[in-house]
Scaffold this active site. Structure first.
Site, PDB file in Angstrom:
ATOM      1  CG  ASP A   1      -1.074   7.988   1.508  1.00  0.00           C
ATOM      2  OD1 ASP A   1      -0.428   7.102   1.079  1.00  0.00           O
ATOM      3  OD2 ASP A   1      -1.715   7.637   2.784  1.00  0.00           O
TER       4      ASP A   1
HETATM    5  C1  BGC Z   1      -0.240   4.723   3.142  1.00  0.00           C
HETATM    6  C2  BGC Z   1       0.900   5.166   3.246  1.00  0.00           C
HETATM    7  C3  BGC Z   1       2.102   4.483   2.600  1.00  0.00           C
HETATM    8  C4  BGC Z   1       1.425   4.425   1.180  1.00  0.00           C
HETATM    9  C5  BGC Z   1       2.662   3.550   0.239  1.00  0.00           C
HETATM   10  C6  BGC Z   1      -0.645   4.341   1.728  1.00  0.00           C
HETATM   11  O1  BGC Z   1      -1.674   3.607   1.641  1.00  0.00           O
HETATM   12  O2  BGC Z   1      -1.386   5.546   3.763  1.00  0.00           O
HETATM   13  O3  BGC Z   1       1.405   5.377   4.602  1.00  0.00           O
HETATM   14  O4  BGC Z   1       3.314   5.093   2.871  1.00  0.00           O
HETATM   15  O5  BGC Z   1       0.312   3.591   0.863  1.00  0.00           O
HETATM   16  O6  BGC Z   1       2.416   2.227   0.500  1.00  0.00           O
END
Ligand code: BGC
Ligand code: BGC
Length: 880
Positions: free
Chosen positions: A299
């Site tokens: 993530d």
């Molecule tokens: C989120 C993810 C997301 C990623 C990219 C993160 O803060 O938890 O679900 O895909 O950011 O934006």
């Protein structure tokens, strides 16, 4: 059992033993006090199982990937594993490219309900709404529509579906992104979504692995409200082994079985180790036990170590930089991974495996980018022209947005159909619904959530909450949808067409005018909402998770005022999760209630169509709605002075998540899981069962692994100058490159590896492993259950008989009743159909923490078929 496994088992048994000693707490009490060091340990597991060793799985893709990776240099391989940095290339995540083999920067783009940060796209019904349709065909169709849009925008990897959160906590901010509070429902919906995306040559990325059940403390450096001090570490989701397998991991197993190309590890810690450096989670559970053949991507900023995350099974770092260091040009990987390979701290086999997994996943999902299939939008500007690399404003100005419109009849139809079929009718007295001018000629619509937000549709990541609710907020939102239809728009249109007198009032605080207009109406509709989202945005004190379960914008008071003055009040609740219905559910003047999850762009059309009978309601609750908020698992807000918060609510609740808890404790909910009325009655009867395949208690041994492989050039060059940047490289500021600095000093590694570290690959799979999603036998049909379903009403309609399984009363494993089948069937008036449910071996299995495998207990099982978990119509016994 080999010694490694024995150690894991011992640790688990030890951890479980301790778990039993943890006192069960009442959820209303303040959470665990004291700073005693945690009893929850995540065991080590090494090495990362090499991809490509499962028989008959992805072999062609691996052959192609190996052929390329075998020719790659170290920096080329590293470039595939590391993002180029935040806001440089066009997507939320972009890998480095390898031009020599025609590999462009891979584009990874949010999110689960549509293409984030792009124009002309559709915000589809959220995962939660989709789950509520209980319609497998629509799960797939929505996946296909999503796939079509991501593909049209030039995205290679879509960051969805979400199956974690599992929806364990009613106030969890991101529950709306996933499919509801049941792993079986989530697993089926996720698998179909993945299939739909990947059929369209877009790789899916199932997330968040694992335990991201709340937003509070999901990352380090969060504020502890009690002490005003920031936390040191992210929260640890403490999850016992059995619940891990039977609940949290379950939908990931479906996803792997469906061939998902990538998995995103979560921000939080799991049993005290960060998910993205958790060798037990990634190496053991995901890659060994579930046989996952694709790659794990962090993530965004969830990677907190370099070598450790690499040996623990992380394959790709996003957006590339170190945590907290976006746009600093510093990465745990990139240049540092190259260094770690040259000084042999990270074995080259691990890097080869990362690169091979990434390419194999692209081939296996047909998402390997062709030359002209590149992003045609910029996530960072809505203007047509902008800097080639957004965060570096010295770079040339080029065309960055091509305004490609991916919508067509199929996408439009899908967005509406899913929204309509997800709406749940909770109450309908005196045939209040469907609305018709014969029943009521003067109609009032009220509620802030009925109309547009004064700020418009394109506020930051859909965090505007002063209007209709279309989505939740955060990365899982579609920021500039092509259009959105509010309930006001469509209800006023249908009222006009029905020649009704129509009035609307937005005011929800000064209730004098509401009182007046409500008393003039024959029928009033009140649209109310409650929103939530991702933790990086706080709305009205809700830091992603909700502070409470009451309605927003004075909704409860508004309902009360309207109902006090109008004998036919219809309440439409739009929300990202459960809300408290107690203030109005039994009000005699509230004659109808519907619930809708975030329905996406066609929200208003879908709601109006249901209210006016242009479509029949056929949605069912994907979670339990309690009478008292104390019956839900709370958000953990306590953080000890060590600054290392832990979530032991998951331990205390163990297997008793959502309806399992209510059923087990005999608590009457307000509305049960699976509940949903319709305009037609139907009958479910005559359950029959037949055995399809004999099941033994123990799983058969899985097929052996194919032999491991290594590349000819695996050791690579030991001459660091081979990894220097080409002389003509035109550096972009803050961009992450894989190259070593020319003044690099490479020390011989004296890295302190964790206990149990090894580079020796297993020769045989573990018993529950060896197949995609786990041992192939788990996926065999063991029993078939049939029931008759008949439409007793007078219009064609869709119904959802649901199968819940009860394990043997005298079994050794106490197992709550759980959903193990559902089908949506369409029936014309009077029509009767036989519906068949297939019970897979895994559906009957329990996770034996001692044997570390799935087993099927002998005894008498009961298949209960009904219209909600607490409303069973027919059942049948079978003995194994
Ligand atoms: C989120 C993810 C997301 C990623 C990219 C993160 O803060 O938890 O679900 O895909 O950011 O934006
Ligand atoms: C971005 C998200 C990202 C989040 C991480 C936000 O500013 O828009 O994509 O996931 O930060 O905390």
């Amino acid at each position: 059992m080999n010694p490694k496994m024995l150690m894991i088992v011992q640790l688990l048994v030890f951890a479980l033993g301790l778990a039993i000693a943890v006192p069960i707490q009442n959820y209303t009490q303040s959470p665990s006090q004291g700073d005693e060091s945690s009893q929850w340990v995540s065991p080590h597991y090494y090495p990362t199982p090499q991809g490509g060793r499962l028989q008959d799985v992805w072999q062609e893709a691996y052959a192609r990937a190996k052929a390329i990776v075998g020719q790659m240099t170290i920096v080329e391989k590293v470039n595939l594993t590391t993002g180029t940095g935040w806001q440089l290339d066009p997507c939320v995540g972009n890998t480095g490219s390898v031009p020599r083999f025609g590999i462009p920067n891979l584009c990874l783009q949010d999110g689960p309900l549509g293409v984030r940060f792009a124009d002309f796209v559709t915000g589809y019904p959220s995962g939660l709404a989709t789950g509520a349709t209980f319609n497998k065909d629509l799960f797939l169709q929505r996946g296909q529509a999503l796939g079509h849009e991501f593909n049209s925008k030039g995205v290679h990897i879509a960051l969805g579906p979400a199956v974690g959160p599992l929806g364990v906590k009613a106030r969890g901010g991101r529950n709306f992104e996933a499919f509801g509070s049941d792993p079986y429902l989530q697993g089926i919906a996720a698998a179909a979504t993945i299939k739909g995306l990947q059929e369209n040559n877009v790789m899916a990325c199932v997330k968040h692995f694992i335990g991201n059940e709340q937003e509070k403390y999901r990352q380090p450096d969060d504020m502890n409200p009690a002490t005003n001090q920031t936390t040191k570490e992210a929260i640890s989701a403490n999850i016992p082994d059995r619940a891990m397998h039977e609940l949290y991991l379950w939908p990931f197993a479906d996803s792997v079985r469906a061939g998902v190309g990538s998995v995103m590890c979560s921000y939080n810690r799991v049993n005290n180790t960060y998910a993205c450096e958790n060798s037990y989670m990634m190496n053991h559970l995901l890659k060994e036990e579930l046989g996952f053949q694709g790659f794990v991507v962090s993530d965004w900023g969830a990677q907190l170590s370099g070598v450790y995350s690499a040996i623990s099974g992380l394959d790709m770092s996003m957006p590339g930089e170190v945590y907290g260091g976006w746009n600093t040009g510093t990465s745990f990987w990139g240049q540092n991974l190259t260094k770690a390979i040259y000084n042999e701290t990270v074995p080259i086999e691990r890097l080869d495996d990362m690169a091979t997994r990434i390419l194999a996943a692209l081939y296996a999902t047909n998402s390997f980018p062709t030359e002209d299939h590149l992003p045609n939008f910029s996530s960072w500007t809505t203007k047509e022209y902008g800097n080639k690399y957004y965060a570096d404003n010295t770079t040339e100005i080029v065309k960055v947005n091509y305004n490609v419109d991916p919508s067509n009849d199929f996408t439009e139809d899908t967005a509406l159909k899913v929204a309509e079929e997800s709406i749940v009718l909770l109450k309908n007295e005196n045939n209040t619904l469907p609305i018709s001018p014969e029943k009521a000629k003067r109609l009032l619509l009220s509620g802030i959530a009925a109309g547009p937000d004064p700020i418009g549709y394109q506020c930051e990541d859909q965090s505007c909450t002063n209007g209709a609710l279309f989505q939740g907020w955060g990365s899982g939102s579609v920021g500039s949808p092509k259009y959105q239809v509010t309930p006001f728009e469509e209800i006023s249109y249908l009222a006009r067409k029905s020649k009704m007198q129509f009035d609307y009032i937005r005011e929800s605080y000064d209730l004098a005018q509401v009182t007046k207009v409500a008393s003039d109406a024959h029928l009033s509709i009140v649209v109310v909402s409650a929103a939530s989202g991702e933790g990086y945005i706080t709305v009205d004190g809700n830091q992603g998770d909700r502070k409470n379960l009451t309605l927003w914008n004075n909704g409860d008071k508004l309902i009360e005022t309207v109902a006090e003055n109008c004998a036919n009040t219809v309440v439409v609740v739009t929300s990202t999760g459960q809300i408290n219905f107690e203030g109005f559910a039994d009000h005699p003047n509230v004659t109808a209630i519907v619930w809708a999850g975030p329905l996406g762009d066609r929200s208003g059309t879908a709601i109006a169509n249901i209210l006016f009978g242009k479509a029949n309601p056929s949605g069912h609750l994907p979670f339990t709605i309690a009478k008292t908020d104390d019956d839900y698992i709370p958000i953990e807000i306590y953080s000890p002075s060590s600054g290392e918060p832990e979530d032991n609510h998951l331990v205390e609740n163990d297997l008793l998540v959502d309806y399992r808890y209510f059923e087990e404790k005999n608590i009457e909910p307000r509305y049960a899981f699976g509940y949903g009325l319709s305009y037609n009655e139907y009958k479910v009867s005559n359950a029959k069962v037949s055995a399809a395949k004999k099941v033994d208690e123990e799983l058969p041994e899985p097929a052996t692994y194919l032999s491991e492989f290594s590349y000819q050039n695996a050791k690579g060059s030991k001459n660091p100058s081979d990894a220097f940047a080409p002389a003509d490289l035109n550096r972009v500021n803050e961009y992450l490159y894989p190259y070593l600095d020319s003044n690099v000093t490479l020390k011989d590694g004296n890295y302190e590896y964790p206990d149990g570290y090894s580079t020796e690959q297993r020769t045989t799979p573990i018993q529950p492993g060896g197949g995609l999603g786990g041992n192939d036998a788990l996926w065999e049909v063991a029993y078939k259950v049939e029931v008759d379903v008949q439409n007793l009403g007078n219009s064609t309609d869709k119904f959802v008989p649901q199968l819940y399984l009860k394990h043997p009363e005298d079994g050794k494993f106490e197992t709550p009743v759980q959903l193990r089948g559902f089908e949506k069937v369409e029936l014309s008036p009077g029509e009767k159909k036989t519906v068949e449910f297939e019970l897979l071996r895994r559906d009957l299995s329990v996770w034996d923490t001692i044997r570390q495998s799935w087993i099927v207990e002998s005894g008498t099982y009961e298949a209960l078929i009904g219209v909600a978990v607490n409303n069973i119509k027919t059942s049948v016994l079978f003995t194994i």
